[in-house]
Design an enzyme around this catalytic site. Structure first.
Site, short mmCIF file in Angstrom:
data_model
loop_
_atom_site.label_atom_id
_atom_site.label_comp_id
_atom_site.label_asym_id
_atom_site.label_seq_id
_atom_site.Cartn_x
_atom_site.Cartn_y
_atom_site.Cartn_z
N HIS A 96 10.09 -68.71 1.65
CA HIS A 96 11.01 -69.93 1.69
C HIS A 96 9.73 -71.10 1.82
O HIS A 96 8.98 -71.05 2.90
CB HIS A 96 11.79 -69.96 3.03
CG HIS A 96 12.46 -71.54 3.54
ND1 HIS A 96 13.42 -71.78 2.55
CD2 HIS A 96 12.05 -72.39 4.41
CE1 HIS A 96 13.98 -72.89 3.16
NE2 HIS A 96 12.90 -73.39 3.91
N ASP A 136 9.02 -74.76 2.37
CA ASP A 136 9.49 -76.50 2.77
C ASP A 136 8.74 -77.21 2.16
O ASP A 136 7.35 -77.42 2.26
CB ASP A 136 9.43 -76.60 4.36
CG ASP A 136 10.67 -75.73 5.12
OD1 ASP A 136 11.51 -76.04 4.62
OD2 ASP A 136 10.10 -75.13 6.05
N ASP A 180 18.47 -73.02 4.20
CA ASP A 180 17.90 -73.69 5.52
C ASP A 180 18.50 -75.04 5.68
O ASP A 180 17.74 -75.81 6.16
CB ASP A 180 16.40 -73.65 5.33
CG ASP A 180 15.52 -74.11 6.58
OD1 ASP A 180 16.30 -73.96 7.63
OD2 ASP A 180 14.59 -74.61 6.51
N HIS A 189 15.12 -80.71 2.43
CA HIS A 189 15.94 -80.65 3.73
C HIS A 189 15.29 -80.76 4.97
O HIS A 189 15.91 -80.62 6.24
CB HIS A 189 16.63 -79.12 3.65
CG HIS A 189 15.81 -78.06 3.58
ND1 HIS A 189 15.60 -77.37 2.61
CD2 HIS A 189 15.06 -77.42 4.64
CE1 HIS A 189 14.73 -76.24 2.83
NE2 HIS A 189 14.60 -76.33 4.07
#
Ligand SMILES: [Zn+2]
Length: 1105
Positions: free
Chosen positions: A274, A276, A386, A590
């Site tokens: 994941h 970001d 997320d 996000h």
């Protein structure tokens, strides 16, 4: 082992510990030989983030382990010369590097593997040099060291603001002999330990006593694992490497090869990292995180041919393609082999609440088109693990993008109610459905240990009808994805009695397996409200404002350009907007748009939003110039034109889907009954939807039918009046009374206690959360607040009719640190009261709201979302209602009872809380981490109160929401007797380019108040007419000729409508397409004027040819 269970469990732990007894335990024998002198090391001077080629010309000097590097965010390059000693002949040899930071190994000029230093569980410090060394080899490596950890450079703690002075120490640079047998035995013992420790007999003792658990508190399988692990420890001699293999064989035979029965739970495990796109680090570092993580995973795909890894976010691929072409080429190869799996379909994993409807569509349009062109296929599942809540329109947008499966898990973080499903059908507000799975291990960063594999079964809330789950494993956020341990463990769990059967499978393969359960699964209808992170509707207000503005401007420029392009205006070229859209989509990530990133990220976002706005203004100016033969003077003007050149008229473009009358400033040579506070003539200009008018003194009528006026009362209060309302504003700037003249109704609840029965009050809430500062406003904050004092110095009437009145208030001491200036507007043509507000904001963990106590009684309040609206309770009957104390709305919230209602609108805010009849809009927060400067400084925004007759659908609230957020675009034209028809652009003015004729539209008959005396100056307002079908978007097709028109049904009712195009556009056919602009083969086309059916909240896209 009765009575000694814990002792025997802990014995295993110590045998595997990397902290205790490593000189005599198994962990210490994984690298039985370490050579600290085999590496010769040189380091570069300090540098920024540069390319490999650029690193070649840096100055280098020799360097040793122990050296300290910094400060935060700087980089260093190392040249490592390795000589493998003869003594390592025949052994597997690893290079070991720990710079307490992130790093990337380059070999032969190509990135080869990422490294994560430090001491945490997600460290990755080993790189395999040789499976079997010959001895005497020489290897040259280059290491790019980034002076940041996996989670950035926070000041003493994970989410604290950045410490710009952090340093990082090189603690390890050496080679070692890797004993693969010791490692394999270590893996088996780790798994046996997990089973022994965690497998309880839930039925009787869900929580075993820690001090002296009984054997019967655990499953038989757990006890078997405990016994076997202890036997194996007894059996091996850590100083004799030949004893490992027999122990491995015994572990396999006596435990791991004992198979499950037929009804066993199946786990599809997929490796993932994941990433970001920005969070505790800026975008620039993410580009390097991609290289580190992707290099590692590509290497592991070579090691393990059946290993699969999934990666989302087209933006990350796009960066990698541009900056690391060697890696990208290998990604394409691994994708063709099915080991590298693409997913998600979006440009980035965006926020699920805040982006507008069109932004949602574009996330998929740009994402899916990228995946199709680069990887040959669209993604088949929407991947958003997320995000802080999921809009009720997402299922339809997802289906519109050709996707029918969805993966997330964030609702497992709910801090009030437990979400009841793991695998279910999610149905959106229009009835669109997606098959949805929340991985039961409750994480997208699973450690892939036995405990989490078993959680896939035990925490699967629908395991009565669906016997499979997905496990997403690997270190995220640049941690590089799965490590070798994880892959080794899972590949040994294909069928072990008592543990779910693990298959290394892609999400698509997983969904194929659960497809069969579809008809028996529960259905969840409407939004997936996230019961946490409610502060993200408000934090980093300027980023949210930038997003709203850019969304609007990109809409405007597309509509304007489409109209000109369709008319084949000579010399006009449809602008290239792809990069601008992708920049906007990037900043909807996000952790960016919700406000949860470090300060550096918001500097980037502000720059990006500023760039988009400047570019779009430029394009609009050039495009408008084509209306007047290419001659345009002065700067582009949005909504107002000031100047004293009497040689010019104005051409005004209304980019909104509604006919719209706005009061705008005109050039100074115009004569008008009212001047603005800036001294320019004002006029109410009405422009048709997606249409133009030419304004000159002759066409602009000065005769006033309706007027607005203000009068100061003896007590200093100000009475404002227009044909719709009588408003009383106290001398402190609060609204003490609003009488709706149309129905003679009081809107403000004078009996309300907290606010003292007056509206437009600022309330300061205590805003200390439990941990996630920028993210969370907590439930207890509602009960700790201060109603702030009013304005000082009284009201200043700065404009007084006939078009509008404006009164100014000042709150120099809103608090000891913050102040407000506000202008309240009431115009002659609308019941909307606008509050134009400037705040100087310098608080610490306080939240500012503005509040209105209304006389409306309604169980639910409606909130604007993407392509529709949702309802949420105004009461607290159940814990599910309680949890929604702060919710997300876009342009408006509407509280309506039968026949009457009040809407609270805004031009850049997203947080609302409405309870009982009190409407609250969240204006500002002041979180201190991860950005200790978040939201400090000046803020400008407008909110509006709109009292209305009828319910939401009859009221014009939706139209006013658009009107508040849309500005006219104007251009000056020579006031010679040239009609627009004679200009190169041949669209007649006063005509809309396109409008819809809709079966459902409101017709709001005005009623004269029986009790108010008729005023000779106030005539009845005209009825408002709005269509329930809204044209949201006009754009050119991404590919080929043709144009896209996108509409949605906004009232929540089935209807029919038709398109009425201006004849000069020459539209012949209206062809249904999906959100990816592909023709829908099963659906029929239409002609202009032909009736088209549409369902409640349905989105329809068409190609115009
Ligand atoms: Zn994330």
């Amino acid at each position: 082992m009765q009575g000694t269970r814990n002792i025997h469990v802990e014995r295993i732990e110590k045998f595997l510990s990397d902290t205790y007894f490593t000189d005599v335990n198994l962990r210490g024998k994984i690298y039985p030989v370490i050579d600290k002198n085999a590496c010769n090391l040189k380091v570069s001077e300090k540098c920024d983030r540069i390319t490999f080629d650029e690193s070649q010309s840096l100055k280098y000097e020799s360097c040793k382990v122990g050296k300290v590097f910094g400060p935060s965010w700087s980089s260093f390059w190392f040249q490592v010369s390795i000589d493998v000693p003869q003594s390592m002949k025949g052994e597997e040899v690893h290079f070991l590097w720990n710079s307490s930071s992130e790093a990337l190994i380059w070999r032969d000029g190509a990135p080869i593997q990422g490294l994560t230093g430090g001491t945490w569980v997600d460290k990755r410090i080993e790189y395999k040099l040789f499976d079997v060394a010959e001895g005497g080899e020489h290897v040259e490596l280059v290491i790019e060291m980034a002076c940041n950890g996996m989670f950035g450079v926070g000041r003493d703690g994970l989410i604290n603001a950045c410490d710009p002075t952090k340093t990082f120490t090189l603690v390890q640079c050496e080679i070692g002999v890797f004993d693969r047998d010791a490692y394999t035995l270590f893996t088996y013992l780790t798994m046996l330990h997990d089973v022994a420790k965690n497998n309880t007999s839930n039925t009787y003792n869900p929580q075993p006593t820690n001090t002296n658990p009984s054997m019967t508190e655990f499953t038989q399988r757990a006890n078997q694992a405990l016994r076997l692990a202890n036997d194996l420890i007894n059996q091996v001699d850590v100083d004799d490497r030949t004893t490992f293999k027999p122990a491995i064989e015994r572990a396999q035979k006596e435990f791991f090869e004992q198979a499950n029965g037929d009804g066993c739970h199946g786990v599809s495990a997929i490796g993932h990292c994941h990433i970001d796109v920005a969070w505790l680090w800026p975008y620039a570092e993410t580009k390097r995180k991609c290289a580190r993580s992707f290099a590692t995973q590509l290497l592991y795909m070579d090691y393990y041919r059946d290993y699969k890894f999934v990666q989302s976010q087209a933006q990350l691929y796009s960066w990698t393609k541009q900056l690391y072409p060697q890696l990208y080429a290998r990604m394409l190869v691994m994708a063709s082999k099915g080991q590298w799996v693409t997913t998600g379909g979006t440009w980035v994993e965006m926020d699920g609440n805040l982006p507008g409807g069109e932004s949602f569509v574009r996330q998929f349009l740009h994402g899916q088109r990228f995946f199709k062109s680069e990887f040959g296929q669209y993604c088949t599942e929407f991947w958003l693990p997320d995000t802080f809540g999921y809009s009720g329109q997402l299922p339809q947008v997802v289906r519109h993008a050709g996707i029918s499966n969805f993966i997330t898990q964030k609702l497992s973080w709910n801090n009030i109610n437990k979400f009841p499903h793991s695998t279910f059908i999610w149905e959106g507000i229009d009835g669109s459905r997606v098959l949805t799975h929340f991985p039961p291990a409750n994480t997208y960063n699973s450690a892939a240990d036995v405990k989490e594999v078993q959680m896939c079964e035990s925490n699967h809330k629908n395991n009565d009808v669906s016997n499979n789950s997905l496990m997403i494993y690997g270190h995220g956020d640049g941690g590089g994805g799965p490590n070798i341990e994880m892959i080794e463990r899972l590949s040994r769990l294909s069928d072990t009695n008592g543990i779910p059967q693990v298959k290394l499978q892609s999400p698509a393969e997983f969904f194929k397996v659960i497809e069969k359960d579809k008809d028996r699964l529960p259905v969840w209808i409407g939004e997936l409200y996230f019961e946490l992170h409610r502060g993200t509707y408000t934090t980093q207000a300027n980023c949210k404002k930038g997003n709203r503005k850019c969304e609007q401007l990109l809409h405007d420029v597309e509509a304007l350009s489409t109209i000109l392009d369709l008319h084949k205006v000579e010399g006009f070229q449809y602008p290239r907007l792809k990069e601008l859209w992708e920049l906007l989509l990037l900043n909807q990530f996000h952790d960016v748009l919700p406000g949860s990133s470090i300060g550096m990220v918001y500097k980037d976002a502000a720059e990006h939003h500023g760039h988009i706005q400047q570019q779009v203004y430029d394009i609009i100016k050039k495009t408008m110039a084509h209306l007047v033969g290419g001659n345009v003077s002065g700067e582009h003007q949005e909504h107002s034109v000031a100047g004293d050149d009497d040689a010019f008229d104005l051409v005004v473009f209304n980019p909104s889907p509604f006919d719209c009358e706005k009061i705008i400033e005109l050039p100074d040579h115009f004569e008008s009954p009212q001047k603005s506070i800036n001294g320019h003539p004002l006029a109410a200009i009405k422009v048709p939807s997606y249409g133009f008018v030419r304004v000159n003194q002759a066409t602009f009528s000065k005769s006033m039918e309706n007027i607005a006026f203000a009068r100061v009362n003896g007590d200093g209060s100000v009475a404002l009046e227009n044909p719709f309302l009588q408003v009383l504003v106290t001398k402190e700037g609060a609204i003490s009374s609003i009488v709706d003249r149309r129905v003679n109704r009081q809107v403000i609840d004078a009996n309300e206690k907290v606010l003292g029965g007056i509206g437009n009050r600022f309330v300061l809430y205590d805003d200390q959360c439990l941990f996630w500062d920028a993210w969370d406003v907590e439930i207890y904050s509602q009960n700790k607040y201060k109603v702030l004092g009013g304005a000082e110095g009284g009201a200043k009437i700065i404009e007084n009719g006939p078009y509008r009145v404006a009164i100014e208030f000042s709150y120099p001491q809103l608090t000891s640190k913050s102040s407000i200036k506000q202008i309240i507007y009431l115009s002659n043509n609308s019941p909307r009261i606008d509050f134009e507000t400037v705040v100087e904001w310098h608080e610490n963990r306080k939240m500012l709201k503005v509040e209105f106590p209304t006389t409306i009684r309604a169980m639910n309040c409606k909130y604007d979302i993407q392509f529709g609206h949702v309802e949420r309770p105004t009461h607290k009957n159940t814990t599910w209602d309680v949890a929604k104390f702060e919710v997300c709305g876009h342009k408006w919230a509407d509280l309506s009872e039968y026949g009457y209602g009040v809407a609270l609108l805004n031009d850049c805010k997203y947080g609302y809380s409405v309870s009982g009849g009190v409407m609250r809009l969240s204006l500002l927060r002041s979180a201190k981490s991860p950005d200790d400067e978040a939201d400090m400084g000046t803020h400008r925004f407008t909110y509006s109160l709109l009292p209305h007759t009828g319910d939401l659908q009859q009221s014009g609230v939706i139209t006013e929401g658009y009107a508040l957020n849309t500005q006219f675009h104007t251009v000056q034209v020579p006031s010679t007797p040239v009609s627009l028809q004679e200009l190169p652009f041949n669209l007649p003015t006063l005509q809309s380019f396109v409008r819809v004729n809709c079966a459902i539209s409101n017709s709001l008959a005005s009623t004269t108040s029986p009790t108010l005396p008729p005023s000779p100056t106030l005539l009845q307002p005209p009825p408002l007419l709005t269509s329930s079908v809204i044209i949201e978007t006009l754009k050119k097709c991404e590919e080929g000729d043709g144009y896209i028109i996108r509409v949605y049904e906004s009232f929540g009712g089935k209807t029919n409508y038709s398109f009425n195009f201006c004849p000069s556009a020459n539209i012949s056919t209206i062809v249904p397409v999906n959100g990816l602009e592909e023709e829908l083969k099963d659906e029929r086309s239409y002609k202009p004027g032909e009736s088209i059916p549409i369902n409640p909240f349905q989105i329809q896209s068409f190609k115009l040819v």
